[in-house]
Design a protein around this motif. Structure first.
Motif, PDB file in Angstrom:
ATOM      1  N   ARG A  44      14.454  10.144   8.965  1.00  0.00           N
ATOM      2  CA  ARG A  44      15.902  10.276   9.103  1.00  0.00           C
ATOM      3  C   ARG A  44      16.498   8.991   9.675  1.00  0.00           C
ATOM      4  NH1 ARG A  44      19.165  14.571  12.711  1.00  0.00           N
ATOM      5  NH2 ARG A  44      21.217  14.103  11.879  1.00  0.00           N
ATOM      6  N   LEU A  45      15.960   8.505  10.788  1.00  0.00           N
ATOM      7  CA  LEU A  45      16.434   7.275  11.418  1.00  0.00           C
ATOM      8  C   LEU A  45      15.342   6.235  11.586  1.00  0.00           C
ATOM      9  CD1 LEU A  45      18.719   8.746  14.235  1.00  0.00           C
ATOM     10  CD2 LEU A  45      19.407   7.843  12.015  1.00  0.00           C
ATOM     11  N   TRP A  46      14.082   6.645  11.463  1.00  0.00           N
ATOM     12  CA  TRP A  46      12.965   5.741  11.686  1.00  0.00           C
ATOM     13  C   TRP A  46      11.722   6.238  10.955  1.00  0.00           C
ATOM     14  CZ3 TRP A  46       9.497   9.045  13.847  1.00  0.00           C
ATOM     15  CH2 TRP A  46       9.980  10.064  14.663  1.00  0.00           C
ATOM     16  N   LEU A  47      10.768   5.343  10.835  1.00  0.00           N
ATOM     17  CA  LEU A  47       9.423   5.683  10.371  1.00  0.00           C
ATOM     18  C   LEU A  47       8.462   5.442  11.531  1.00  0.00           C
ATOM     19  CD1 LEU A  47       9.323   4.035   6.826  1.00  0.00           C
ATOM     20  CD2 LEU A  47       9.599   6.462   7.376  1.00  0.00           C
ATOM     21  N   ALA A  48       7.348   6.141  11.528  1.00  0.00           N
ATOM     22  CA  ALA A  48       6.332   5.967  12.562  1.00  0.00           C
ATOM     23  C   ALA A  48       5.160   5.180  11.993  1.00  0.00           C
ATOM     24  CB  ALA A  48       5.850   7.321  13.069  1.00  0.00           C
ATOM     25  N   LEU A  83       8.084   3.173  16.536  1.00  0.00           N
ATOM     26  CA  LEU A  83       9.223   3.617  15.747  1.00  0.00           C
ATOM     27  C   LEU A  83       9.845   2.374  15.109  1.00  0.00           C
ATOM     28  CD1 LEU A  83      10.886   6.380  17.935  1.00  0.00           C
ATOM     29  CD2 LEU A  83       8.875   6.480  16.464  1.00  0.00           C
ATOM     30  N   LEU A  84       9.909   2.410  13.774  1.00  0.00           N
ATOM     31  CA  LEU A  84      10.336   1.253  12.979  1.00  0.00           C
ATOM     32  C   LEU A  84      11.487   1.629  12.056  1.00  0.00           C
ATOM     33  CD1 LEU A  84       6.774   0.117  11.825  1.00  0.00           C
ATOM     34  CD2 LEU A  84       8.030  -0.684  13.818  1.00  0.00           C
ATOM     35  N   PRO A  85      12.247   0.640  11.582  1.00  0.00           N
ATOM     36  CA  PRO A  85      13.311   0.918  10.609  1.00  0.00           C
ATOM     37  C   PRO A  85      12.753   1.532   9.324  1.00  0.00           C
ATOM     38  CG  PRO A  85      13.509  -1.310  11.471  1.00  0.00           C
ATOM     39  CD  PRO A  85      12.193  -0.772  11.953  1.00  0.00           C
ATOM     40  N   LEU A  86      13.615   2.167   8.572  1.00  0.00           N
ATOM     41  CA  LEU A  86      13.206   2.882   7.363  1.00  0.00           C
ATOM     42  C   LEU A  86      12.598   1.983   6.288  1.00  0.00           C
ATOM     43  CD1 LEU A  86      16.175   5.391   7.104  1.00  0.00           C
ATOM     44  CD2 LEU A  86      13.870   5.812   7.988  1.00  0.00           C
ATOM     45  N   HIS A  87      12.859   0.696   6.310  1.00  0.00           N
ATOM     46  CA  HIS A  87      12.307  -0.232   5.311  1.00  0.00           C
ATOM     47  C   HIS A  87      10.921  -0.740   5.699  1.00  0.00           C
ATOM     48  CE1 HIS A  87      13.043  -3.767   7.867  1.00  0.00           C
ATOM     49  NE2 HIS A  87      14.178  -3.164   8.203  1.00  0.00           N
ATOM     50  N   ALA A  88      10.328  -0.224   6.750  1.00  0.00           N
ATOM     51  CA  ALA A  88       9.091  -0.769   7.314  1.00  0.00           C
ATOM     52  C   ALA A  88       7.869  -0.649   6.409  1.00  0.00           C
ATOM     53  CB  ALA A  88       8.788  -0.098   8.643  1.00  0.00           C
ATOM     54  N   GLY A  89       7.792   0.372   5.596  1.00  0.00           N
ATOM     55  CA  GLY A  89       6.579   0.619   4.813  1.00  0.00           C
ATOM     56  C   GLY A  89       6.138  -0.562   3.976  1.00  0.00           C
ATOM     57  N   ASN A  90       7.042  -1.165   3.258  1.00  0.00           N
ATOM     58  CA  ASN A  90       6.689  -2.286   2.390  1.00  0.00           C
ATOM     59  C   ASN A  90       6.277  -3.522   3.171  1.00  0.00           C
ATOM     60  OD1 ASN A  90       7.272  -0.735   0.159  1.00  0.00           O
ATOM     61  ND2 ASN A  90       9.387  -1.459   0.035  1.00  0.00           N
ATOM     62  N   GLU A  91       6.872  -3.733   4.317  1.00  0.00           N
ATOM     63  CA  GLU A  91       6.604  -4.941   5.091  1.00  0.00           C
ATOM     64  C   GLU A  91       5.265  -4.906   5.812  1.00  0.00           C
ATOM     65  OE1 GLU A  91       9.839  -6.742   7.277  1.00  0.00           O
ATOM     66  OE2 GLU A  91      11.230  -5.402   6.258  1.00  0.00           O
ATOM     67  N   LEU A  92       4.672  -3.738   5.963  1.00  0.00           N
ATOM     68  CA  LEU A  92       3.405  -3.625   6.693  1.00  0.00           C
ATOM     69  C   LEU A  92       2.224  -3.274   5.794  1.00  0.00           C
ATOM     70  CD1 LEU A  92       4.773  -1.845   9.865  1.00  0.00           C
ATOM     71  CD2 LEU A  92       3.923  -4.179   9.714  1.00  0.00           C
ATOM     72  N   THR A  93       2.426  -3.336   4.496  1.00  0.00           N
ATOM     73  CA  THR A  93       1.382  -2.959   3.548  1.00  0.00           C
ATOM     74  C   THR A  93       0.079  -3.730   3.760  1.00  0.00           C
ATOM     75  OG1 THR A  93       3.022  -2.344   1.920  1.00  0.00           O
ATOM     76  CG2 THR A  93       0.824  -2.782   1.090  1.00  0.00           C
ATOM     77  N   ASP A  94       0.168  -5.013   4.072  1.00  0.00           N
ATOM     78  CA  ASP A  94      -1.024  -5.841   4.199  1.00  0.00           C
ATOM     79  C   ASP A  94      -1.555  -5.970   5.619  1.00  0.00           C
ATOM     80  OD1 ASP A  94      -1.119  -6.342   1.470  1.00  0.00           O
ATOM     81  OD2 ASP A  94       0.243  -8.049   1.635  1.00  0.00           O
ATOM     82  N   VAL A  95      -1.040  -5.192   6.534  1.00  0.00           N
ATOM     83  CA  VAL A  95      -1.511  -5.261   7.924  1.00  0.00           C
ATOM     84  C   VAL A  95      -2.524  -4.142   8.128  1.00  0.00           C
ATOM     85  CG1 VAL A  95      -0.864  -5.242  10.358  1.00  0.00           C
ATOM     86  CG2 VAL A  95       0.678  -6.249   8.658  1.00  0.00           C
ATOM     87  N   ARG A  96      -3.756  -4.532   8.227  1.00  0.00           N
ATOM     88  CA  ARG A  96      -4.870  -3.593   8.253  1.00  0.00           C
ATOM     89  C   ARG A  96      -4.824  -2.603   9.417  1.00  0.00           C
ATOM     90  NH1 ARG A  96     -11.045  -4.815   7.184  1.00  0.00           N
ATOM     91  NH2 ARG A  96     -11.820  -2.789   7.755  1.00  0.00           N
ATOM     92  N   GLN A  97      -4.373  -3.055  10.553  1.00  0.00           N
ATOM     93  CA  GLN A  97      -4.460  -2.235  11.767  1.00  0.00           C
ATOM     94  C   GLN A  97      -3.429  -1.113  11.865  1.00  0.00           C
ATOM     95  OE1 GLN A  97      -4.262  -5.502  11.492  1.00  0.00           O
ATOM     96  NE2 GLN A  97      -5.415  -6.583  13.041  1.00  0.00           N
ATOM     97  N   VAL A  98      -2.477  -1.061  10.952  1.00  0.00           N
ATOM     98  CA  VAL A  98      -1.390  -0.100  11.090  1.00  0.00           C
ATOM     99  C   VAL A  98      -1.207   0.718   9.815  1.00  0.00           C
ATOM    100  CG1 VAL A  98       0.445  -1.692  10.386  1.00  0.00           C
ATOM    101  CG2 VAL A  98       0.990   0.153  11.927  1.00  0.00           C
ATOM    102  N   THR A  99      -0.856   1.978   9.993  1.00  0.00           N
ATOM    103  CA  THR A  99      -0.544   2.865   8.875  1.00  0.00           C
ATOM    104  C   THR A  99       0.854   3.417   9.092  1.00  0.00           C
ATOM    105  OG1 THR A  99      -2.864   3.518   8.663  1.00  0.00           O
ATOM    106  CG2 THR A  99      -1.219   4.958   7.650  1.00  0.00           C
ATOM    107  N   VAL A 100       1.743   3.158   8.157  1.00  0.00           N
ATOM    108  CA  VAL A 100       3.094   3.710   8.245  1.00  0.00           C
ATOM    109  C   VAL A 100       3.057   5.107   7.639  1.00  0.00           C
ATOM    110  CG1 VAL A 100       5.505   3.436   7.580  1.00  0.00           C
ATOM    111  CG2 VAL A 100       4.130   1.412   8.117  1.00  0.00           C
TER     112      VAL A 100
END
Length: 154
Positions: A44-48, A83-100
């Motif tokens: 709604r306002l953020w992604l985890a 807690l990240l902005p809603l556009h976060a998923g694409n920006e963290l795709t290549d970061v191994r340590q995190v799962t959006v």
């Protein structure tokens, strides 16, 4: 006596904002009143963004305070959630340590000012809606490939 009033106001703003992230803020407040974790769905306002506790703590130490959004920790399960902005998923795709987590995934949250069921806010919501920018989190966690689930490797 003045200090508790200031803390109550600070945590009250964070609690109000966090509860408003739910479709039923009244149920969030009721759940907290029962000393339980409130399931607040992302999207709604953020992604985890979820990562291991040690990686999350290391990243937290690398990000200046004014660039940090809320970060939830649960040492019992060895995890942190940013807690990240809603556009976060694409920006963290290549970061191994995190799962959006996908939108709609519930994050079981304590109120901002206290620990419940072992979970607590390393950086609490302050009511402003400030979130951690994914590029800043990515830089703090470092580069790497996306983790491949074990079942795919078999």
């Amino acid at each position: 006596m003045a200090q508790p009033m200031c803390l109550a106001a600070l945590f009250g703003a964070g609690d109000a904002w966090l509860a408003e992230c739910s479709a039923r803020p009244d149920l969030v407040h009721q759940t907290w009143g029962l000393e339980a974790l409130a399931p607040i769905p992302s999207g709604r306002l953020w992604l985890a963004a979820e990562c291991r506790l040690v990686a999350g703590m290391q990243a937290l130490s690398r990000i200046r305070e004014e660039h940090r959004g809320p970060v939830l920790a649960d040492p019992a399960v060895d995890l942190t959630w940013w807690l990240l902005p809603l556009h976060a998923g694409n920006e963290l795709t290549d970061v191994r340590q995190v799962t959006v987590q996908p939108p709609g995934t519930p994050l079981h949250c304590p109120p901002t000012g206290r620990q419940v069921c072992g979970r607590f806010w390393l950086t609490h919501p302050d009511g402003s809606g400030r979130l951690t920018e994914p590029a800043i989190l990515a830089a703090a966690l470092g580069p790497g490939g996306r983790q491949i689930p074990a079942e795919v490797l078999r």
